[in-house]
Design a protein around this motif. Structure first.
Motif, PDB file in Angstrom:
ATOM      1  N   SER A 188       6.647  23.651  30.720  1.00 35.37           N
ATOM      2  CA  SER A 188       6.629  22.604  29.698  1.00 35.37           C
ATOM      3  C   SER A 188       7.108  21.271  30.234  1.00 35.37           C
ATOM      4  O   SER A 188       7.044  20.260  29.559  1.00 35.37           O
ATOM      5  N   ALA A 189       7.608  21.286  31.492  1.00 35.99           N
ATOM      6  CA  ALA A 189       8.136  20.046  32.064  1.00 35.99           C
ATOM      7  C   ALA A 189       7.014  19.105  32.454  1.00 35.99           C
ATOM      8  O   ALA A 189       5.936  19.507  32.825  1.00 35.99           O
ATOM      9  N   GLN A 190       7.326  17.819  32.393  1.00 36.50           N
ATOM     10  CA  GLN A 190       6.349  16.805  32.778  1.00 36.50           C
ATOM     11  C   GLN A 190       6.099  16.854  34.277  1.00 36.50           C
ATOM     12  O   GLN A 190       7.012  16.934  35.067  1.00 36.50           O
ATOM     13  N   THR A 191       4.856  16.843  34.685  1.00 33.95           N
ATOM     14  CA  THR A 191       4.515  16.787  36.099  1.00 33.95           C
ATOM     15  C   THR A 191       4.349  15.339  36.511  1.00 33.95           C
ATOM     16  O   THR A 191       3.462  14.657  36.037  1.00 33.95           O
TER      17      THR A 191
ATOM     18  N   GLY B   7      14.860  19.426  44.033  1.00 35.38           N
ATOM     19  CA  GLY B   7      15.926  20.091  43.288  1.00 35.38           C
ATOM     20  C   GLY B   7      16.422  19.232  42.152  1.00 35.38           C
ATOM     21  O   GLY B   7      15.994  18.093  41.974  1.00 35.38           O
ATOM     22  N   SER B   8      17.325  19.785  41.396  1.00 30.86           N
ATOM     23  CA  SER B   8      17.885  19.081  40.245  1.00 30.86           C
ATOM     24  C   SER B   8      19.335  18.716  40.520  1.00 30.86           C
ATOM     25  O   SER B   8      20.166  19.596  40.736  1.00 30.86           O
TER      26      SER B   8
ATOM     27  N   ASP C 270      14.899  14.382  43.417  1.00 32.10           N
ATOM     28  CA  ASP C 270      15.807  14.802  42.350  1.00 32.10           C
ATOM     29  C   ASP C 270      15.019  14.873  41.049  1.00 32.10           C
ATOM     30  O   ASP C 270      14.726  13.856  40.423  1.00 32.10           O
ATOM     31  N   SER C 271      14.663  16.078  40.641  1.00 33.48           N
ATOM     32  CA  SER C 271      13.827  16.236  39.450  1.00 33.48           C
ATOM     33  C   SER C 271      14.555  15.829  38.178  1.00 33.48           C
ATOM     34  O   SER C 271      13.924  15.483  37.179  1.00 33.48           O
ATOM     35  N   LYS C 272      15.879  15.836  38.215  1.00 33.27           N
ATOM     36  CA  LYS C 272      16.634  15.413  37.036  1.00 33.27           C
ATOM     37  C   LYS C 272      16.542  13.907  36.859  1.00 33.27           C
ATOM     38  O   LYS C 272      16.309  13.404  35.755  1.00 33.27           O
ATOM     39  N   LYS C 273      16.703  13.157  37.958  1.00 35.73           N
ATOM     40  CA  LYS C 273      16.632  11.701  37.868  1.00 35.73           C
ATOM     41  C   LYS C 273      15.219  11.213  37.647  1.00 35.73           C
ATOM     42  O   LYS C 273      14.972  10.230  36.944  1.00 35.73           O
ATOM     43  N   ARG C 274      14.252  11.895  38.277  1.00 38.41           N
ATOM     44  CA  ARG C 274      12.864  11.452  38.189  1.00 38.41           C
ATOM     45  C   ARG C 274      12.161  11.990  36.950  1.00 38.41           C
ATOM     46  O   ARG C 274      11.016  11.652  36.690  1.00 38.41           O
ATOM     47  N   GLY C 275      12.832  12.875  36.215  1.00 31.88           N
ATOM     48  CA  GLY C 275      12.271  13.363  34.961  1.00 31.88           C
ATOM     49  C   GLY C 275      11.302  14.516  35.118  1.00 31.88           C
ATOM     50  O   GLY C 275      10.641  14.893  34.158  1.00 31.88           O
TER      51      GLY C 275
END
Length: 526
Positions: free
Chosen positions: A31-34, A442-443, A470-475
């Motif tokens: 469900s995460a944005q690619t 990674g996150s 960083d998937s957390k910062k990049r969304g």
């Protein structure tokens, strides 16, 4: 090519578990944005994007590599990159034909492991059929040798010393002259020797059943002690072989160890008794031979000798060593051991001397470094205990196991891509060789993994030789296959090594295959 370091965190694929650990959750959420944003313009390509749609695969009884056997993987769409953080529009993407997609999936599923397993099993099956028809003369007099020859081969394919020797021959024998196609073939063989291990173990058990049936058929002239020893040996070997079934190994690791190791050791002891009794009893005259010539001249005896030697060798190097545990976050434990280690090796560690061993990739700055590190992502009881109750000592074998990453020394240039705690298996290669490019997804990596790991990265890897996402910062996560394609071109890579969870591994393996990139994925067959 440069990338901005993200103050965040990530995870490890160090143990056998195929699922997500805490530090990796969200990386491959369907469900995460690619996101399509890439760290550098050097990664931008205007060629038509590829659309890979991964499919559900049949369950394999042996090993899962490159393909998820029982899980649907989200669609991976490779689109033109836009500004960072901006959700890309979804253009009408050209799709691979159904036939092409299914062929890619089949080729990845029927990998070298399964080819080895199929070849070895069918070859031995043909031998058993010929022996039962009386057309295999060697088997008539040397059934025991066929049993133990297969079991010895199975042991060799999992022996640390023997595999290190094979890697040594391959690396120093090929890296200076061999074309890439030969290096790729040899790397595939080294990575998938587990197929020979499984095939020979199963075939050895089958030959043993055939031998016991033959003994029972001639029970009128055979001593009861020989028959009893054969039946006991057969039972123990079959239990040991069946306990290595992937479902047992992956989801009931302690049960696998107890049966495969300890029942296997009992089986080895029973094998010795069976070999000695079987070769000292004279069926023609119904008496026990008093001289040792018949025993010493038996092929079975020497197979048993070498089986015992190769089983003992790794345990001779077992040591209780001091360890320092750093806990940068509740998701990860960083274990610090003394002495430097060459790249591409795995360490098996345990709190006890003979039980509950778990394999993790080794991070080291080189052989002359005073320390090496293991990244243990919190998943099961063992890794959770490292955070809840950090040990001061651990048991480990000083003779380390070679993973496929060890073969990176054969290639001139390559890419090491990993997600989460997979950095534990990937980082040494990029630290110790300037010819390898690191991609780490990674996150919140820095906060999750702490200053030790991030410090090693910044100290040894130039900004133009790494991408830290960083998937957390990049969304969200990047388009991994597009990222690999662009890095492949700009860096001039010959091969890609992937260390990820099963879902991420599947996406990248299928995408690389479709794009014509040479890639080796994660194995869960330790």
């Amino acid at each position: 090519m440069s990338s901005k370091w993200s103050h965040g965190g990530a995870t490890n694929v160090g143990s056998h578990n195929r699922d997500f650990d805490d530090a990796e959750k969200g990386l491959y959420d369907s469900s995460a944005q690619t996101l399509a944003a890439l760290p550098s313009p050097a990664h931008v390509s205007k060629r038509s994007p590829i659309h890979i749609e991964t499919l559900q695969l049949p369950m394999s009884p042996m090993v899962h590599e490159g393909i998820t056997p029982s899980a649907n993987v989200p669609v991976l769409s490779l689109s033109w990159p836009g500004p960072e953080g901006e959700k890309p529009t979804k253009p009408a993407l050209p799709r691979l034909s159904t036939t092409k997609r299914r062929w890619i999936i089949f080729v990845l599923w029927f990998n070298t492991y399964r080819k080895f397993f199929t070849f070895v099993t069918l070859l031995n099956l043909a031998g058993i059929i010929m022996a039962s028809l009386g057309r295999f003369k060697y088997a008539e007099n040397h059934l025991g040798a066929l049993v133990l020859g297969n079991l010895l081969c199975a042991i060799l394919m999992r022996n640390e010393l023997f595999l290190r020797f094979l890697y040594l021959i391959a690396i120093y024998g090929l890296r200076s002259w061999a074309p890439v196609c030969i290096k790729l073939a040899v790397t595939s063989v080294l990575q998938h020797v587990g197929g020979i291990h499984s095939g020979c173990a199963l075939s050895g058990a089958a030959w043993l059943v055939f031998k016991i049936v033959d003994i029972i058929r001639h029970r009128s002239i055979q001593h009861k002690a020989v028959i009893a020893a054969g039946v006991i040996t057969n039972t123990l070997i079959i239990i040991s072989v069946l306990s290595a079934y992937p479902w047992v190994r992956n989801y009931h690791h302690n049960a696998f160890e107890r049966h495969h190791r300890f029942i296997g050791w009992l089986g080895l002891g029973a094998t010795w008794i069976f070999v000695i009794l079987g070769n000292t009893y004279d069926m023609k005259h119904g008496v026990w031979r008093s001289n040792a010539h018949s025993l010493l001249s038996a092929q079975e005896l020497w197979f048993a000798v070498f089986m015992t030697v190769f089983i003992i060798i790794p345990w001779v190097t077992l040591r209780k060593v001091s360890v320092e545990v750093e806990i940068p976050s509740p998701k990860v434990a960083i274990l610090k051991f003394e002495r430097g280690i060459q790249q591409g090796l795995l360490a098996r560690i345990s709190r006890t001397s003979i039980m509950e061993y778990h394999a993790f990739g080794i991070i080291s700055e080189g052989r002359k470094s005073p320390h090496h590190y293991l990244i243990c992502g919190v998943q099961g009881d063992f890794t959770k205990s490292l955070v809840a109750d950090p040990p001061k000592f651990m048991w480990t074998r000083e003779l380390k196991f070679a993973g496929v990453g060890h073969a990176s020394a054969m290639f001139k240039r390559g890419i090491r891509i990993c997600t989460g705690t997979g950095i534990g298996a990937a980082l040494s290669t990029c630290i110790q060789s300037p010819n390898w490019f690191l991609i780490w997804i990674g996150s919140d990596q820095e906060r999750t993994f702490g200053p030790t790991i991030t410090g090693l990265i910044h100290k040894h890897i130039e900004p133009e030789r790494m991408i830290l996402w960083d998937s957390k910062k990049r969304g969200g996560r990047p388009d991994t296959v597009q990222l690999l394609k662009d890095t492949w071109k700009s860096f001039g890579a010959e091969v890609i090594f992937i260390t990820s969870n099963m879902q991420g591994n599947d996406e990248m393996m299928q995408g690389c295959r479709a794009a014509g990139l040479h890639a080796f994925g994660t194995l869960w067959d330790f």
